[in-house]
Design an enzyme around this catalytic site. Structure first.
Site: not given
Ligand SMILES: *Cc1c(COP(=O)(O)O)cnc(C)c1O
Length: 376
Positions: A40, A138, A263, A311
């Protein structure tokens, strides 16, 4: 001609290591325990469609994914091999499961009935595994007479094969693991006395199949182990990480004491500094949470990543590292011996787990496969 690799930031996966890990897992579990290899989340970032054949060649009996989308992607590269969906598939999509011969997790007669209808329309026998909730709450139903009766009704459907029954451990502590395991076994026994038998019974993930040999039953579902992650605590198996992430410097800046980087100007130079810009960011799997914590290895030396991680890019302080230039190689995640961060270290820094860090690499960076074998 080979395709060019369009980026300097790459994820390398060594298929020989994956093969080796699989051999160790099989040797540990013995010949009577089938391996459902969990792929997965794009095989925990390694690339599910690319490593599937390696896992099959190494003796996996099943490939397991979390979602229908993942199952369909795998079906495109392998039209035959057993694929299992660990998660829930909504009723309206169950026809795709049947159409593509995928084995589905179910926990109600309603789901079985829908699958049975599609299967009989296409003259197929659809395979399902029944999910039992032994405490985690779950997925699955808790053991009960009602659930047993539902399963009995499912067993009477003509186009369904109940191939397996399984549960999942919450891994709280050894005592609760045992409690869950006993709940599962006693429900399987109850069904047995009702004449309902399953080819596969399984409850053990990576940690459980190493730490609790008695929980292996006749199938195990390792994910992390295949990718070389060590999270077991009682027993041991020497699996090795198969993934590394690498890049190359894109630009060098020489800045003055007092100037800032990135930033919000979050990092301020306390001396005249040399800064390397690196062409990867959080979308490539270098977690943004590594702000103020992360480092990479350049020329075999420790280079702290400074300022906010963007990013697509980030910056490293290379003032103390000689001979760093545009295109100097950078190790992002590696074995640790070259000074790079290991997946385990990153997980600790983020107070997360290794699977979380691994699967973030499954997106944008190109994946390069080492030791690929030719197939005819
Ligand atoms: C993800 C998953 C696994 C594999 O877990 P690992 O800890 O990576 O071995 C096994 N079973 C289920 C139901 C899962 O969701």
């Amino acid at each position: 001609m080979e395709e060019p690799i369009f980026r300097d930031t790459i994820v390398k996966v060594d298929l020989d290591i994956i093969r080796d890990n699989m051999m160790k897992i099989r040797a540990m579990n013995g010949d009577n325990v089938a391996i459902m290899a969990v792929v997965k989340a794009n095989a925990y970032g390694h690339g599910a469609c690319h490593i599937a054949q390696t896992l099959i060649d190494s003796g996996a009996s099943y490939l397991a994914v979390a979602t229908l989308t993942e199952a369909l992607e795998l079906r495109q590269v392998n039209t035959e091999f057993p694929i299992f969906i660990l998660g829930h598939t909504p009723d309206r999509l169950l026809k795709y499961v049947v159409d593509n011969n995928i084995t589905q997790t179910i926990f109600s007669f309603r789901q079985a009935d829908i699958i049975n209808r599609f299967a009989s329309e296409h003259n197929k026998i659809a395979k399902v595994h029944i999910k039992v909730d032994t405490g985690m709450h779950r997925l699955g139903q808790q053991p009960s007479n009602n659930f047993a009766n539902e399963i009995l009704k499912i067993s009477e459907l003509s186009n369904i094969e109940m191939e397996g029954i399984f549960s999942h451990l919450a891994l709280v502590d050894d005592a609760e693991d045992e409690n869950q395991f006993q709940k599962f076994c006693s429900f399987v026994d109850t069904l047995d006395t009702l004449g309902i038998h399953f080819k596969y019974k399984h409850i053990a993930d990576s940690i459980a199949c190493v730490d609790y040999p008695q929980y292996r039953l006749n199938m195990v579902r390792p994910g992390a182990l295949i990718y070389g992650m060590h999270s077991f605590h009682i027993n041991y198996i020497p699996v090795v990480p198969a993934i590394t992430m690498e890049s190359k410097v894109s630009q060098i800046h020489r800045i003055k004491k007092g100037e800032c980087v990135g930033y919000d100007y979050k990092w301020k130079a306390t001396r005249d500094s040399t800064i390397a810009t690196l062409p990867f960011g959080y979308v490539d799997g270098f977690p943004r949470e590594l702000y103020n914590k992360g480092h990479v290895s350049i020329n075999g030396q420790f280079a702290p990543v400074i300022g906010v991680i963007c990013m697509d890019q980030c910056m490293a302080d290379v003032t103390d590292i000689p001979n760093v230039d545009c295109e100097t190689p950078v190790v992002i995640f590696g074995s640790g011996v070259d000074g790079s961060m290991t997946i385990g270290e990153v997980a600790k820094l983020l107070e997360s787990n290794k699977n979380d860090i691994l699967c973030r690499m499954g997106g944008r960076p190109p994946h390069i496969y080492l030791n690929e074998k030719e197939h005819n």
